[in-house]
Write a protein that holds these residues in place. Structure first.
Motif, short mmCIF file in Angstrom:
data_model
loop_
_atom_site.label_atom_id
_atom_site.label_comp_id
_atom_site.label_asym_id
_atom_site.label_seq_id
_atom_site.Cartn_x
_atom_site.Cartn_y
_atom_site.Cartn_z
N PRO A 45 1.03 -1.15 0.05
CA PRO A 45 0.04 0.00 -0.10
C PRO A 45 0.71 1.13 -0.17
O PRO A 45 2.01 1.17 0.75
N LEU A 46 0.36 2.43 -0.80
CA LEU A 46 1.33 3.39 -0.98
C LEU A 46 0.21 4.59 -0.72
O LEU A 46 -0.81 4.68 -1.22
N PRO A 47 0.86 5.81 -0.03
CA PRO A 47 0.29 7.14 0.00
C PRO A 47 0.62 7.92 -1.15
O PRO A 47 1.86 8.00 -1.59
N ILE A 48 -0.43 8.60 -1.66
CA ILE A 48 -0.14 9.54 -2.91
C ILE A 48 -0.33 10.78 -2.35
O ILE A 48 -1.76 10.97 -1.91
N PHE A 49 0.59 11.85 -2.55
CA PHE A 49 0.26 13.18 -1.77
C PHE A 49 0.07 14.13 -2.76
O PHE A 49 0.85 14.41 -3.71
N PRO A 50 -1.16 14.77 -3.09
CA PRO A 50 -1.30 15.84 -4.11
C PRO A 50 -0.54 16.89 -3.41
O PRO A 50 -0.71 17.35 -2.20
#
Length: 218
Positions: free
Chosen positions: A152-157
């Motif tokens: 699982p990976l976080p994507i930061f706008p």
């Protein structure tokens, strides 16, 4: 005549260049711009892989991203940028080339190698500089790639704004939005999941840009 085999896509950060430029970089940019504000830096992980998905408004954007922290960022970059002295520098500072019109499988595999190794990666989801829209409608390529990572990976706008324009003595703001997480287990249709994640990212990036503009103008 048989087609020549394309070399594998690789990227690296030259420590001597990266750390050699670090003090110069942190002295020059605050002198060039009248203000550089970073909002939401505390949300970024101390370690482990994550994706930064910034607004692309100016050539200054990738230069400003290291202000988010002392990460050795990797950048997925348009192949047209790898020319001359600029190409040499960005190649040694973590960028790797991608043909946006016809991406090679090796480029896409390298993205997954970076993510699966737990390294931070920058992908400009609009695909190029966009100034006539808050956010250009996003294509699902980024989401489809990230969903294939083995964790699982976080994507930061990341909203980036310059006031009044990206020029000498402008005020700059980088606004980091809350992360969008990929699921722990991939279930269902990948295409549908990618479309849903893309819609969420587009909305989150739109909000991040508007917030960055408020901060830059304040």
């Amino acid at each position: 005549m048989a087609n020549k085999k394309r070399p594998p896509t690789i990227s690296r950060v030259s420590p001597w260049l990266y750390w050699g430029l670090w003090p110069i970089y942190h002295l020059f940019l605050p002198l060039y711009f009248s203000q550089i504000r970073v909002i939401g830096r505390e949300q970024l992980p101390k370690e482990g892989g994550f994706v930064l998905a910034p607004k692309h408004y100016s050539r200054w954007d990738p230069v400003l991203l290291p202000f988010l922290g002392s990460y050795r960022l990797r950048f997925m970059t348009n192949a047209l940028e790898f020319r001359g002295i600029q190409g040499w520098f960005i190649r040694h500072l973590g960028a790797f080339a991608v043909n946006l019109n016809h991406p090679q499988p090796s480029s896409l595999r390298h993205v997954l190698e970076i993510l699966n190794a737990g390294q931070p990666l920058v992908i400009f989801p609009e695909g190029g500089i966009v100034r006539d829209q808050v956010v250009r409608p996003l294509k699902p390529g980024l989401a489809r790639l990230v969903l294939q990572a083995d964790r699982p990976l976080p994507i930061f706008p990341v909203g980036i704004a310059y006031h009044p324009q990206p020029q000498f003595r402008a005020r700059v703001a980088l606004w980091i939005g809350s992360p969008l997480w990929t699921p722990a287990e991939r279930e269902g249709n990948l295409k549908q999941q990618a479309q849903e994640l893309t819609q969420q990212l587009e909305a989150a990036l739109h909000t991040a840009v508007l917030e960055a503009r408020k901060c830059a103008q304040a």
